[in-house]
Write an enzyme that holds these catalytic residues in place. Structure first.
Site, mmCIF file in Angstrom:
data_model
loop_
_atom_site.group_PDB
_atom_site.id
_atom_site.type_symbol
_atom_site.label_atom_id
_atom_site.label_comp_id
_atom_site.label_asym_id
_atom_site.label_seq_id
_atom_site.Cartn_x
_atom_site.Cartn_y
_atom_site.Cartn_z
ATOM 1 N N LEU A 138 57.191 43.491 34.394
ATOM 2 C CA LEU A 138 56.390 44.050 33.303
ATOM 3 C C LEU A 138 57.183 44.145 32.003
ATOM 4 C CD1 LEU A 138 53.726 45.403 32.392
ATOM 5 C CD2 LEU A 138 54.743 47.584 33.039
ATOM 6 N N HIS B 56 45.980 45.590 25.529
ATOM 7 C CA HIS B 56 47.370 46.025 25.713
ATOM 8 C C HIS B 56 48.295 44.885 25.334
ATOM 9 C CE1 HIS B 56 50.901 47.934 27.356
ATOM 10 N NE2 HIS B 56 50.193 48.984 27.713
ATOM 11 N N GLU C 166 45.461 54.926 27.506
ATOM 12 C CA GLU C 166 45.446 54.052 26.332
ATOM 13 C C GLU C 166 44.135 54.138 25.559
ATOM 14 O OE1 GLU C 166 48.773 52.391 28.768
ATOM 15 O OE2 GLU C 166 46.770 53.163 29.192
ATOM 16 N N GLU D 131 45.417 57.306 23.181
ATOM 17 C CA GLU D 131 45.967 56.444 22.137
ATOM 18 C C GLU D 131 44.918 56.067 21.087
ATOM 19 O OE1 GLU D 131 48.449 52.232 21.908
ATOM 20 O OE2 GLU D 131 48.397 53.366 23.778
ATOM 21 N N ARG E 75 50.097 49.733 41.321
ATOM 22 C CA ARG E 75 51.489 49.254 41.235
ATOM 23 C C ARG E 75 52.471 50.385 40.985
ATOM 24 N NH1 ARG E 75 55.789 47.927 41.750
ATOM 25 N NH2 ARG E 75 56.948 46.113 41.011
ATOM 26 N N TYR E 76 52.060 51.394 40.203
ATOM 27 C CA TYR E 76 53.019 52.423 39.792
ATOM 28 C C TYR E 76 52.598 53.850 40.135
ATOM 29 C CZ TYR E 76 54.101 48.354 36.918
ATOM 30 O OH TYR E 76 54.364 47.071 36.506
ATOM 31 N N ASP F 103 38.415 53.872 31.598
ATOM 32 C CA ASP F 103 39.195 54.723 30.704
ATOM 33 C C ASP F 103 40.517 55.119 31.349
ATOM 34 O OD1 ASP F 103 37.816 55.060 28.272
ATOM 35 O OD2 ASP F 103 36.343 56.366 29.261
ATOM 36 N N LEU G 83 57.225 52.105 36.534
ATOM 37 C CA LEU G 83 56.782 51.192 35.482
ATOM 38 C C LEU G 83 57.975 50.573 34.755
ATOM 39 C CD1 LEU G 83 53.808 51.827 33.098
ATOM 40 C CD2 LEU G 83 55.957 50.989 32.184
ATOM 41 N N MET H 278 47.494 48.646 37.580
ATOM 42 C CA MET H 278 48.697 49.391 37.240
ATOM 43 C C MET H 278 48.605 50.831 37.732
ATOM 44 S SD MET H 278 50.122 50.127 33.381
ATOM 45 C CE MET H 278 50.384 48.383 33.053
#
Length: 380
Positions: free
Chosen positions: A54, A220, A301, A305, A121-122, A298, A48, A32
């Site tokens: 997604l 996730h 998230e 988070e 991807r993003y 890492d 995203l 990602m």
């Protein structure tokens, strides 16, 4: 005369050497990604939330995705600032991939030299940017290596779909022959590295309560719209968790929980923060080890988070410890290299599961293949 002959010989030898130089084998870590600088946050979020593979928003995908990205950017920028100004995922992905290629040059010389690439991807480097770099480097054979150990059509599937779209645009002649490692939920190096990291964290608790500490594996989450299509992600994450606990001889009570839900629609639960808050208040719960079981390094998230937000919200943060992410873990990296070596030796283009993934998960996908052979050719 001798000098002239020597020049001709040298020129001929140089030409022959150039023509026999092997084209490198590209090893492409696909993920990602995340913004390396907080200024890249909006573009990252826009890509995203506009990705229907997604987070499916149907006909409102583009306008709703744009609105959510705009709305969330200031807060997410603050979060990236708090963890150092950006995501470390590119740094770790490039490091891991380069180390894997160094190992492969020794353990699988038949396909050497191996050249490392990262395709996000993003975020940068995007798939099309990496594809252009590979063509410039003369790559003729490449492995798309998903850095999601557990397959979901919304993650690995989305990355593969994007590779196909960009191949149609930038490599319509199919100068690069692709294969893919699309899942590896129980790979030995992955499991052993997780088990070791958990042991290290458990050792920080007093011996008399160590066996009572609860291990919470946090992955996730996924929208139930995707789960209900028959997505294999929940089962494969559970398979990883079980294998890790088997390696630990089921030494502690454990659960699998889910984090990072976005928006009002139903997502896979129970949610990490709610389960942690329920447990940490109890006197009979002596401690909790959080394990980011679906991440290979890492990023926001884990660093924000879990490490910052959750610790600020609980009543007893001293009870909670987080196991280290894979990052530069040598056992993990060796496992990745072993996985690629075995894949190259097998001659397989993709796993047996991928065809079914495309049937179940791809029914709403647009602009991409319906069968893996359209990108990877026929698998053995």
């Amino acid at each position: 005369m001798r000098s002239q002959g020597y020049k001709i010989f040298t020129r001929l030898n140089s030409t022959l050497g150039a023509s026999t130089t092997k084209s490198p084998t590209g090893i492409v870590f696909m993920n990602m990604g995340g913004p390396s600088k907080k200024e890249e946050t909006y573009d990252f979020l826009l890509r995203l939330f506009q990705d229907g593979d997604l987070i499916p928003f149907g006909p409102f995908q583009k306008p709703l995705g744009k609105f959510i990205a705009w709305r969330r950017t200031p807060t997410i920028e603050e979060h990236y600032e708090e963890i150092g100004g950006g995501s470390p995922i590119r740094k770790w992905s490039e490091y891991q991939c380069s180390k894997v290629c160094e190992i492969l040059d020794k353990t699988h010389p038949e396909t050497a030299p191996h050249k490392p690439y990262v395709a996000f991807r993003y975020a940068k480097p995007l798939t099309e940017e990496t594809l252009a770099e590979m063509q410039k480097d003369g790559i003729k054979r490449a492995v798309a290596f998903s850095q999601y150990p557990q397959f979901s059509y919304s993650t690995t599937g989305s990355s593969i779909n994007e590779l196909y779209r960009q191949t149609l645009i930038h490599d319509p002649e199919r100068s690069i022959e692709w294969s893919v490692i699309d899942r590896w939920p129980q790979q030995f190096g992955l499991i052993q590295a997780f088990a070791n990291n958990i042991k290290e964290k458990l050792a920080e608790f007093p011996p008399e309560v160590r066996d009572e500490v609860i291990i919470l594996f946090s992955a996730h989450s996924l929208p139930m719209d995707i789960v209900n299509l028959g997505d294999s992600y929940p089962a494969e994450v559970a398979a990883t968790v079980y294998k890790v606990m088997e390696t630990l001889n089921f030494s502690n009570p454990y659960r699998l929980v889910w984090q990072s839900q976005v928006g009002p629609k139903p997502w896979l639960g129970g949610q990490t923060d709610k389960i942690v808050k329920k447990l940490e208040k109890r006197d009979d719960v002596k401690g909790i080890v959080l394990v980011p079981i679906a991440f290979t390094s890492d990023h926001i998230e884990t660093l924000h988070e879990l490490d910052i937000e959750l610790n600020e919200e609980v009543e007893n943060p001293e009870k909670i410890k987080r196991a280290e992410s894979m990052n530069g873990n040598e056992i993990f990296i060796q496992g990745l290299a072993d996985l690629v070596r075995d894949h190259l030796s097998s001659g397989k283009k993709y796993s047996k599961q991928l065809e079914l993934d495309c049937i179940l998960g791809g029914e709403k996908a647009t602009g991409t293949f319906k069968h893996p052979s359209e990108l990877f050719g026929k698998s053995r």
